[in-house]
Design a protein around this motif. Sequence first.
Motif, PDB file in Angstrom:
ATOM      1  N   GLU A 205      35.061  26.661  -5.507  1.00 28.18           N
ATOM      2  CA  GLU A 205      34.951  27.804  -4.608  1.00 28.18           C
ATOM      3  C   GLU A 205      36.313  27.523  -3.927  1.00 28.18           C
ATOM      4  O   GLU A 205      36.755  26.491  -3.443  1.00 28.18           O
ATOM      5  N   ASP A 206      36.817  28.805  -3.554  1.00 27.46           N
ATOM      6  CA  ASP A 206      38.266  28.657  -2.665  1.00 27.46           C
ATOM      7  C   ASP A 206      37.782  28.728  -1.044  1.00 27.46           C
ATOM      8  O   ASP A 206      37.351  29.751  -0.527  1.00 27.46           O
ATOM      9  N   VAL A 207      37.760  27.585  -0.381  1.00 31.54           N
ATOM     10  CA  VAL A 207      37.356  27.545   0.787  1.00 31.54           C
ATOM     11  C   VAL A 207      38.426  26.919   1.779  1.00 31.54           C
ATOM     12  O   VAL A 207      38.931  25.805   1.226  1.00 31.54           O
ATOM     13  N   PRO A 208      38.712  27.537   2.935  1.00 30.67           N
ATOM     14  CA  PRO A 208      40.072  26.647   3.576  1.00 30.67           C
ATOM     15  C   PRO A 208      39.501  25.247   4.024  1.00 30.67           C
ATOM     16  O   PRO A 208      38.247  24.890   4.272  1.00 30.67           O
ATOM     17  N   GLU A 209      40.725  24.463   4.000  1.00 31.73           N
ATOM     18  CA  GLU A 209      40.364  22.888   4.203  1.00 31.73           C
ATOM     19  C   GLU A 209      39.780  22.792   5.503  1.00 31.73           C
ATOM     20  O   GLU A 209      38.789  21.928   5.529  1.00 31.73           O
ATOM     21  N   PRO A 210      40.282  23.361   6.716  1.00 28.38           N
ATOM     22  CA  PRO A 210      39.521  23.086   7.886  1.00 28.38           C
ATOM     23  C   PRO A 210      37.970  23.749   7.884  1.00 28.38           C
ATOM     24  O   PRO A 210      37.358  22.749   8.657  1.00 28.38           O
ATOM     25  N   VAL A 211      37.548  24.656   7.164  1.00 27.78           N
ATOM     26  CA  VAL A 211      36.257  24.870   7.121  1.00 27.78           C
ATOM     27  C   VAL A 211      35.351  23.893   6.176  1.00 27.78           C
ATOM     28  O   VAL A 211      34.411  23.198   6.700  1.00 27.78           O
ATOM     29  N   THR A 212      35.816  23.199   5.460  1.00 32.13           N
ATOM     30  CA  THR A 212      35.321  22.229   4.490  1.00 32.13           C
ATOM     31  C   THR A 212      35.074  20.883   5.246  1.00 32.13           C
ATOM     32  O   THR A 212      34.052  20.371   5.477  1.00 32.13           O
ATOM     33  N   THR A 213      36.303  20.544   6.013  1.00 28.13           N
ATOM     34  CA  THR A 213      36.346  19.287   7.060  1.00 28.13           C
ATOM     35  C   THR A 213      35.293  19.340   7.936  1.00 28.13           C
ATOM     36  O   THR A 213      34.324  18.615   8.199  1.00 28.13           O
ATOM     37  N   ALA A 214      35.158  20.812   8.804  1.00 27.90           N
ATOM     38  CA  ALA A 214      34.110  20.783   9.668  1.00 27.90           C
ATOM     39  C   ALA A 214      32.719  20.887   9.040  1.00 27.90           C
ATOM     40  O   ALA A 214      31.827  20.298   9.962  1.00 27.90           O
ATOM     41  N   TYR A 215      32.451  21.431   8.047  1.00 29.74           N
ATOM     42  CA  TYR A 215      31.214  21.400   7.354  1.00 29.74           C
ATOM     43  C   TYR A 215      30.901  19.979   7.340  1.00 29.74           C
ATOM     44  O   TYR A 215      29.736  19.835   7.336  1.00 29.74           O
TER      45      TYR A 215
END
Length: 285
Positions: A205-215
């Motif tokens: 899935e296309d998810v911004p890296e900052p969102v993935t890291t924070a998740y």
Amino acid sequence: MDLQGVGALAAAAVAAVGIPAALLVGRWQMRAALRTAETTYRAALDAVRADAANTHTQWQRSARRDAYAAFLSTAGDLKTRSMRLRYLNPRDEEAHAALLGELGEFNVALNSQLLIIKLEGPPEVASKADWYSTQVHAYVRRERRCYEEIRAWTKLLDLVAAHDPEQEAARALQASLEALERAVTESNFSGSYEIVEIHDHNGDEDVPEPVTTAYRVAQNAYADLPSDTFTEKDHIALFTRCFWDEERIPMPQGSHFYAYIMQAEAKFIASARTALSHSDVITDQ
């Protein structure tokens, strides 16, 4: 042969001719009587059929009107009761359970009444009822999600405020969830928690890296708490609260979701009125 004998023979001849004539006239009269009787019978039969058709029309219209009214009433009750979730005390477990029980009963009733409308018809009304029901159920889901998120967040804040061994881990989780929400907002990410979860597992899935890291940081912080601190429903609610997908109702922007319901309701009512106003039996053709 004298005149008296000739008269007797003539009389006998006339009588012989008169008998078939009388029979013929009688047959014509009988046929006329049968035709009259048949016409009377058919007229009576047509009257019975017309009365039966009219009775059926009235019964069908009455059945449909009752079905439409019951459906509208239940949809309205389900909608208004779901709105009460926003005003429940998130710490009142008894009130929470009671209201969810009510919503469950109205949900079952609405589905049953929708089925009756699909059976009674006509298809145009059934289609509008189906769409209205879909909008009502979507609104109820959003209201329940909003309440579950408030409820889970209140549990976390209570844990942060408590003086117990889990206080520091709870504070870390609170900070990481707030960071996740900021990452979602700053990245203009409109996807759901489920999309991020799928991305974290298989990366498709296309998810911004900052969102993935924070998740990932927030999930690790959550794992630092004892496993019985929150329920799985609380776990999901804590994370969905950080996302601004279509299923969430952020106030006051969420008012357009209610507008969707009102539009669907108006279309159903207009279609139902049209169907009920027909003077003939409304078929499903």
